[in-house]
Design a protein around this motif. Sequence first.
Motif, short mmCIF file in Angstrom:
data_model
loop_
_atom_site.label_atom_id
_atom_site.label_comp_id
_atom_site.label_asym_id
_atom_site.label_seq_id
_atom_site.Cartn_x
_atom_site.Cartn_y
_atom_site.Cartn_z
N GLN A 106 0.85 -1.18 0.00
CA GLN A 106 0.00 0.00 0.00
C GLN A 106 0.89 1.23 0.00
OE1 GLN A 106 -3.08 0.10 2.97
NE2 GLN A 106 -2.96 2.31 3.15
N LEU A 107 0.50 2.23 -0.75
CA LEU A 107 1.30 3.45 -0.84
C LEU A 107 1.16 4.26 0.44
CD1 LEU A 107 0.56 4.60 -4.51
CD2 LEU A 107 2.56 3.36 -3.64
N PHE A 108 2.28 4.85 0.85
CA PHE A 108 2.30 5.73 2.01
C PHE A 108 2.60 7.14 1.53
CE2 PHE A 108 3.11 1.58 3.66
CZ PHE A 108 2.53 1.55 4.93
N SER A 109 2.14 8.11 2.29
CA SER A 109 2.45 9.49 1.93
C SER A 109 3.94 9.77 2.06
CB SER A 109 1.64 10.44 2.82
OG SER A 109 1.96 10.21 4.18
N GLU A 110 4.61 9.04 2.98
CA GLU A 110 6.06 9.19 3.15
C GLU A 110 6.74 7.87 2.74
OE1 GLU A 110 3.79 7.72 6.39
OE2 GLU A 110 3.81 9.74 5.55
N GLU A 111 6.53 7.51 1.50
CA GLU A 111 6.93 6.18 1.03
C GLU A 111 8.43 5.95 1.16
OE1 GLU A 111 6.46 3.30 -2.91
OE2 GLU A 111 5.57 5.31 -2.85
N ASP A 112 9.25 6.96 0.87
CA ASP A 112 10.70 6.78 0.90
C ASP A 112 11.18 6.43 2.31
OD1 ASP A 112 10.81 7.33 -1.76
OD2 ASP A 112 11.26 9.47 -1.49
N GLU A 113 10.69 7.16 3.31
CA GLU A 113 11.11 6.89 4.69
C GLU A 113 10.62 5.52 5.15
OE1 GLU A 113 9.86 9.62 3.63
OE2 GLU A 113 11.37 11.17 4.01
N VAL A 114 9.41 5.15 4.76
CA VAL A 114 8.87 3.84 5.15
C VAL A 114 9.67 2.72 4.50
CG1 VAL A 114 6.87 2.32 5.02
CG2 VAL A 114 6.57 4.73 5.59
N ARG A 115 10.01 2.92 3.24
CA ARG A 115 10.79 1.89 2.54
C ARG A 115 12.17 1.72 3.20
NH1 ARG A 115 9.54 -0.12 -2.17
NH2 ARG A 115 8.18 1.66 -2.63
N VAL A 116 12.79 2.82 3.55
CA VAL A 116 14.10 2.74 4.22
C VAL A 116 13.96 2.04 5.56
CG1 VAL A 116 15.92 4.11 5.30
CG2 VAL A 116 15.04 4.76 3.05
N PHE A 117 12.86 2.33 6.28
CA PHE A 117 12.65 1.69 7.58
C PHE A 117 12.54 0.19 7.45
CE2 PHE A 117 9.44 -0.07 10.48
CZ PHE A 117 10.11 0.10 11.69
N PHE A 118 11.73 -0.28 6.48
CA PHE A 118 11.55 -1.73 6.36
C PHE A 118 12.80 -2.41 5.78
CE2 PHE A 118 7.00 -0.84 6.85
CZ PHE A 118 6.67 -1.86 7.71
N GLU A 119 13.56 -1.70 4.96
CA GLU A 119 14.84 -2.28 4.52
C GLU A 119 15.78 -2.48 5.69
OE1 GLU A 119 16.33 0.30 1.54
OE2 GLU A 119 14.97 -0.41 -0.05
N SER A 120 15.83 -1.48 6.57
CA SER A 120 16.68 -1.62 7.78
C SER A 120 16.14 -2.73 8.68
CB SER A 120 16.72 -0.29 8.53
OG SER A 120 17.25 0.72 7.73
N LEU A 121 14.82 -2.82 8.79
CA LEU A 121 14.23 -3.85 9.63
C LEU A 121 14.54 -5.24 9.08
CD1 LEU A 121 12.46 -3.81 12.19
CD2 LEU A 121 10.48 -4.13 10.71
N ASP A 122 14.51 -5.38 7.75
CA ASP A 122 14.86 -6.67 7.13
C ASP A 122 16.32 -7.02 7.40
OD1 ASP A 122 12.32 -6.93 6.16
OD2 ASP A 122 12.78 -6.10 4.18
#
Length: 783
Positions: A106-122
């Motif tokens: 699902q798209l987020f309004s702050e997609e870049d920050e969310v993507r970076v967060f989940f990459e770090s979480l992975d």
Amino acid sequence: MVKFSKELEAQLIPEWKEAFVNYWQLKKQIKRIRLSRLPTKPPHAAQLFAGVDFGRSIFDSLRSIAANLADNLRPSYDDDNLTVIQVRRKTVKGSEEEIYETELAQLFSEEDEVRVFFESLDEELNKVNQFYKKQESEFMERGDTLNKQLQILLDLKTIISNRRWFKSSNPSSNSASFSHSPSRNSDYSERFGGESDETNSEVSSQTEEVITTLEKNGINLVNSGMRGKKTKKGKPKMGMRIDVPATNPTRAITAITSMLLEDLVNNPTTTGGDFIFKRKIQSAEKMIRSAFVELYRALGLLKTYSSLNTIAFSKILKKFDKVSCQKASANYLKEVKRSHFVSSDKVVRLMDEVESIFTKHFANNDRKKAMKFLRPQQNKDSHMVTFLVGLSTGCFVSLFCVYAILAHLCGIFSPSKEPRYMETVYPVFSVFALLSLHLFMYGCNLFMWKRTRINYNFIFEFSPTTALKHRDAFLICTSLMTTVVGAMVIHLLLRAAGFSPSQVDAIPGILLLVFIMLLICPFDFFYRPTRYCFIRVLRNIACSPFYKVLLVDFFMADQLTSQIQIPLLRHLETTSCHFFATIFKTHNPEACHSGRLYMEITYIISFMPYYWRALQCARRWFDDSDVNHLKNMGKYVSAMVAAGARVTYSRQDNHLWFVIVLITSTVATVYQLYWDFIKDWGFLNPNSKNPWLRDDLILKNKSIYYMSIALNVVLRLTWVETILHFKVGRVQSRLLEFLLASLEVIRRGHWNFYRLENEHLNNVGRYRAVKTVPLPFREMDSD
């Protein structure tokens, strides 16, 4: 309520800190997501009416009702069926490692920050999972090895039991002959032969069963032991060769002599041999027991590692849900719980197995006794110790004030009145004062190591149940000084009362004997485990070439080198000399300050700690084949030469010896400073991210490290006073000597912290949280 970040910081294993979830970095990324959700510019109306308060309106209640209706009609993001993210598990090609990758469904309004967060979480999830798998496999392998070692020990006990039973039932039988010769593919060999008889068929069958079990555990039995030799009945003698193939070259460790199995299988007829066998069996059993305890501790740490990381993932995902107003934690937590470090039960099952084995074989089926070994309870800090420290400190300050007043009234420090006091009594009390200062600095070290979470008990291999805490060190220090100052006050009072100085001056010597007796006292009071550990370490230092050098051994030897640079050990020599001269009338007290014997003993005392330390370096080089140990030995040899030159210069004051002392002391000091900063502290790294320090620092304030470097340089130059010969009186000379001695003790305590900090960081870099206990049965390569 304590924040989880502080709780995690307090409970994580320091040596495994880098392998834990980087909870703090993930929190920073969530903060960025929260900031990115804030509007960058306020609305035009808000700008227009900013700061204007219109008061309350009758339409406020209508607006509230309309807002609640709109929230109820709006689609809810808390629906469990709504998929916000998708976590995929992939297998790396060419290996069996599994990695996790998260895709935003699902798209987020702050997609870049969310993507970076989940990459770090992975990345954190993959790191934790792989580390757990690695440690789990190592511990499982260690458990298999220990089971094998224990089974061999039990089988050997069975062989010995059968042989002793046979020997007691057949006292006239001949003892087995023995021969030992090295073989190409076996590290040690055992051969035994003996005549068989029809009467011992039952024993032979039992022995054959045990031998079959030994063969299953990697021990090969062959008939090549005594080729060409026969029994009286013409049958060939049987030989046994024991080969335990190596699983790892680093495991080729012999903790007991290679003749262990030779003695165990070939029991001589003497009763002394039986005692030796019993002691060796006990030694092997003790080593295996310690190995099981360490394995259980390691498994407990790994279990804690799993639980803390699971909670960390749960907490950080809840924070993300709260900030993003989405429910992404449910899907991700499902994958976390299905990951290996959470779903695997091998660690729990192995812990249960170790508990049952330990209870059965090492605790006589007494589970409570077994748990005392496997889960030792650490002694809690007692308020009584803190109270006694305060009481002793108050008594010390009061008695010292009384002593200062009495000394002034008696004129005891006047060189014209009482020169004997400074020669006989003062050295003893200065010895105790310097020892107390050293204990105080050690207590400060313990306090700082605890505050910075440096695992000094593991580094020194101390038992957590009996290890000295900083309050205990302060209590010993203050109690010692209170007793000493009290003895000084009594000494002055007796002198003022008119007692003979020859009788009263025996008090310091008696006090010294009392403390020596307290040190070796066998009764369990006043920190007996610590006292005996101290004596054991001193024994290891004195017999350095014959004992394997541990860190606590050369750490204590370094403390002794500081005590020889100061006059402590030389004062002990003077005190002992005066004590024997006064009490036993063995010689003239004047001989304690001059004469050939005095000079020879002074040289020996000046060389001894450096000599011991150099021997330790030689032994470590012999064991590890590391050239750095020889370089370190060169440092102590140069210090030995410099110390001998200074002692000679104190007796022969001429220009030649001045130049020799200056050159040798300068070379030794530069050598010592180089080793302090580069080897012991790990500093002066030009490529470090912290300029001229090291990459990893425990203290947050870098300026402390730079000031410590400068302080260490200054305090290393205290030897300059010995060649300047200040024109001061006898009393001032003694006080100056005591001041410089105190500075050297402070420098050593300051050095101790950074030395152990560097050692701790080395353990962190190698993830060493538990010690590896050597096993009693040698493992070598076999053909």
